[in-house]
Design a protein around this motif. Structure first.
Motif, mmCIF file in Angstrom:
data_model
loop_
_atom_site.group_PDB
_atom_site.id
_atom_site.type_symbol
_atom_site.label_atom_id
_atom_site.label_comp_id
_atom_site.label_asym_id
_atom_site.label_seq_id
_atom_site.Cartn_x
_atom_site.Cartn_y
_atom_site.Cartn_z
ATOM 1 N N ALA A 205 32.522 16.070 -12.074
ATOM 2 C CA ALA A 205 32.722 15.111 -13.156
ATOM 3 C C ALA A 205 33.445 15.727 -14.349
ATOM 4 O O ALA A 205 33.886 14.996 -15.233
ATOM 5 C CB ALA A 205 31.385 14.530 -13.602
ATOM 6 N N ASN A 206 33.524 17.037 -14.420
ATOM 7 C CA ASN A 206 34.435 17.679 -15.379
ATOM 8 C C ASN A 206 35.002 18.936 -14.737
ATOM 9 O O ASN A 206 34.548 19.389 -13.680
ATOM 10 C CB ASN A 206 33.776 17.990 -16.714
ATOM 11 N N GLU A 207 36.012 19.493 -15.380
ATOM 12 C CA GLU A 207 36.687 20.652 -14.815
ATOM 13 C C GLU A 207 35.750 21.857 -14.745
ATOM 14 O O GLU A 207 34.850 22.007 -15.568
ATOM 15 C CB GLU A 207 37.907 21.024 -15.674
ATOM 16 N N SER A 319 33.205 11.303 -14.486
ATOM 17 C CA SER A 319 34.040 11.822 -15.570
ATOM 18 C C SER A 319 33.774 11.024 -16.846
ATOM 19 O O SER A 319 33.549 9.822 -16.775
ATOM 20 C CB SER A 319 35.514 11.707 -15.188
ATOM 21 N N PRO A 320 33.770 11.709 -18.001
ATOM 22 C CA PRO A 320 34.388 13.008 -18.260
ATOM 23 C C PRO A 320 33.467 14.225 -18.224
ATOM 24 O O PRO A 320 33.930 15.315 -18.545
ATOM 25 C CB PRO A 320 34.938 12.820 -19.683
ATOM 26 N N ASN A 321 32.187 14.111 -17.866
ATOM 27 C CA ASN A 321 31.402 15.342 -17.807
ATOM 28 C C ASN A 321 30.213 15.209 -16.868
ATOM 29 O O ASN A 321 29.753 14.119 -16.568
ATOM 30 C CB ASN A 321 30.951 15.770 -19.208
#
Length: 383
Positions: A205-207, A319-321
Motif C-alpha cells: 500500500a506504500n513504497e 494506497s497511500p499507506n
C-alpha cells in the motif's frame, strides 16, 4: 469471481456493523474508506481516487455508487448486487445523485454515520457532501466504526497475515543475498518485490523504504538510487502482502566492517524489540508497548535518537499507506486482544554520527503472548 472470503463471513461482518449502527442510534452509514468496502463486501479497486460511496443501512441493505470503470470491478470482486453508476460529463454531480438515492431509501430526517477520515473522500468532495445533505439528514462522524471491527482478525484473515509474513521473509532473503559493495539499490528493491510477486503476493500500500549512507536515516521512500559503498549502511522497510494483508518488517544492513556504535545500537534495538513484543499481550493497553520501547532506548542513552511512536496495526490497507489504526504511542488506551496484528519497529537514527539502526517485524496477538509472523532471526546483518 475473485472474492477472498466466504459470502457467509462477509455477511456476518455486515451484520455486526449493522448492530453497532443501531446501538449508536444511526440509520445507515456512508462508507468512503476502501478498506471498509473490501472488509464488508470484498470490493477490490483503486477507483476510490474518484468519488464513490458504499451505503450500508441498519436494515442490512447496501448499494455502491461509483464510475463506469468500476462496474465490472465490483461485479467480479464483491458481493455487491446494487451498483449505481454516475456518468463522467461536464457538470457531473455525484454528490447530488447520492442524495437522491438516500431520499429514495426514505432517509430524509434520519441520522447517518459517515467516514470523514478517508482517503476516498477529498476535502472538496466532503464539503460538497456536507452542504448537499445539510437539513436533509443528520451526519455523525463514524470514521472508526468499521476500523474497530477490522482490528480483530478472523482465522481466515490471520491465514493471509501469516502468508504475508512468509513473503516478508522471502523479500529479506533476497536483500541479504544481494546486498554488498558495488550493488545498486534498485537491484535489491527489484529482487525484494519480485520475491513477493513470485509468491503470489500483491503490491504494498506504500513504497518500500530503501536508503543507504546518510539516507539510511530516512523513514520514508524517496526517488533516486545509489550504489552501495565498501563501507555502508542500508535501511530497508518492506512488507510481504497477500490479499492486501500486510506484514511489515524493518532492518538496517551493514556493508563492510560494522562500526562498534552500530553493534551497540543493534543490541539496544534488539532488546527494545523483545521488550515491546513482551508487552504486546492481551488485556494490556497498547500504549505499554511504546512504554517498553521508550524505557529501554532512553535507559541506553538514545532518547533523542528515537521516534515518538514504535508501530501500528497491520491488516488490509490500500494506497497511500500500509499504516492502519491504531498506532503504538504513549498513553494509547486501546486494549490488545487476541487476533489483533501489529508491526513493531525500533528506529534509532543519529544525525550527529550519521549512523542508523532499525529492527522491526509484525506479530499477531495470541491468547497469551504475541506471535511473530516474520520468522527471520533478528540479527545484525553484515554483508
Amino acid at each position: 469471481m475473485a472474492i477472498h472470503f466466504t459470502e457467509s463471513e462477509l455477511a456476518a461482518r455486515r451484520a455486526r456493523v449493522c448492530e453497532q449502527l443501531a446501538a449508536d442510534g444511526l440509520d445507515g452509514l456512508l462508507i468512503f474508506r476502501q478498506e471498509s468496502m473490501y472488509y464488508l463486501t470484498g470490493y477490490d479497486t483503486f477507483g476510490y481516487v474518484w468519488f464513490q460511496c458504499l451505503y450500508l443501512g441498519t436494515d442490512g441493505e447496501f448499494f455502491l455508487l461509483t464510475r463506469a470503470p468500476d462496474l465490472r470491478q465490483a461485479q467480479q470482486t464483491s458481493v455487491i448486487q446494487d451498483i449505481r453508476i454516475w456518468v463522467d460529463r461536464q457538470g457531473a454531480d455525484p454528490v447530488a445523485e447520492l442524495k437522491d438515492m438516500l431520499a429514495d431509501k426514505g432517509l430524509s430526517g434520519k441520522s447517518i454515520g459517515i467516514e470523514w477520515e478517508a482517503y476516498g473522500l477529498t476535502a472538496n468532495n466532503g464539503r460538497r457532501l456536507e452542504a448537499a445533505l445539510d437539513g436533509f439528514v443528520t451526519l455523525k462522524d463514524a470514521s472508526h466504526l468499521i476500523s474497530g471491527f477490522r482490528l480483530v482478525k478472523s482465522e481466515a484473515e490471520l491465514a493471509y497475515v501469516r502468508r504475508a509474513g512468509e513473503l516478508s521473509d522471502a523479500a529479506l532473503g533476497e536483500a541479504k543475498r544481494l546486498a554488498g559493495a558495488g550493488v545498486d539499490e534498485g537491484d535489491i528493491l527489484a529482487a525484494m518485490q519480485g520475491a513477493i510477486f513470485a509468491g503470489g503476493g500483491d503490491y504494498p500500500a506504500n513504497e518500500f523504504i530503501i536508503g543507504s549512507d546518510r539516507d539510511a536515516l530516512l523513514c520514508r521512500y524517496k526517488s533516486g538510487r545509489r550504489v552501495l559503498s565498501a563501507q555502508d549502511q542500508l535501511t530497508l522497510e518492506y512488507a510481504g502482502v497477500y490479499r492486501h494483508y500486510h506484514a511489515a518488517a524493518m532492518n538496517t544492513l551493514i556493508i563492510g566492517q560494522p562500526d562498534p556504535a552500530h553493534e551497540e545500537m543493534f543490541q539496544v534495538a534488539h532488546d527494545a524489540l523483545q521488550g515491546c513484543e513482551a508487552a504486546l499481550t492481551p488485556g494490556r493497553p497498547i500504549g505499554e508497548v511504546f512504554d517498553a520501547h521508550a524505557r529501554i532506548l532512553d535507559h541506553a542513552g538514545y532518547q533523542k535518537h528515537r521516534l515518538n511512536a514504535c508501530g501500528y496495526s497491520q491488516g488490509t490497507t490500500f494506497s497511500p499507506n500500509w499504516m492502519d489504526w491504531p498506532m503504538l504511542y504513549e498513553g494509547n488506551p486501546v486494549v490488545a486482544m487476541p487476533g489483533m496484528v501489529f508491526f513493531i519497529h525500533i528506529i534509532i537514527v543519529n544525525s550527529e554520527t550519521g549512523l542508523a539502526q532499525t529492527l522491526g517485524r509484525t506479530s499477531i496477538v495470541g491468547d497469551l503472548k504475541s506471535e511473530p509472523v516474520c520468522h527471520s532471526n533478528p540479527e545484525l546483518i553484515v554483508r
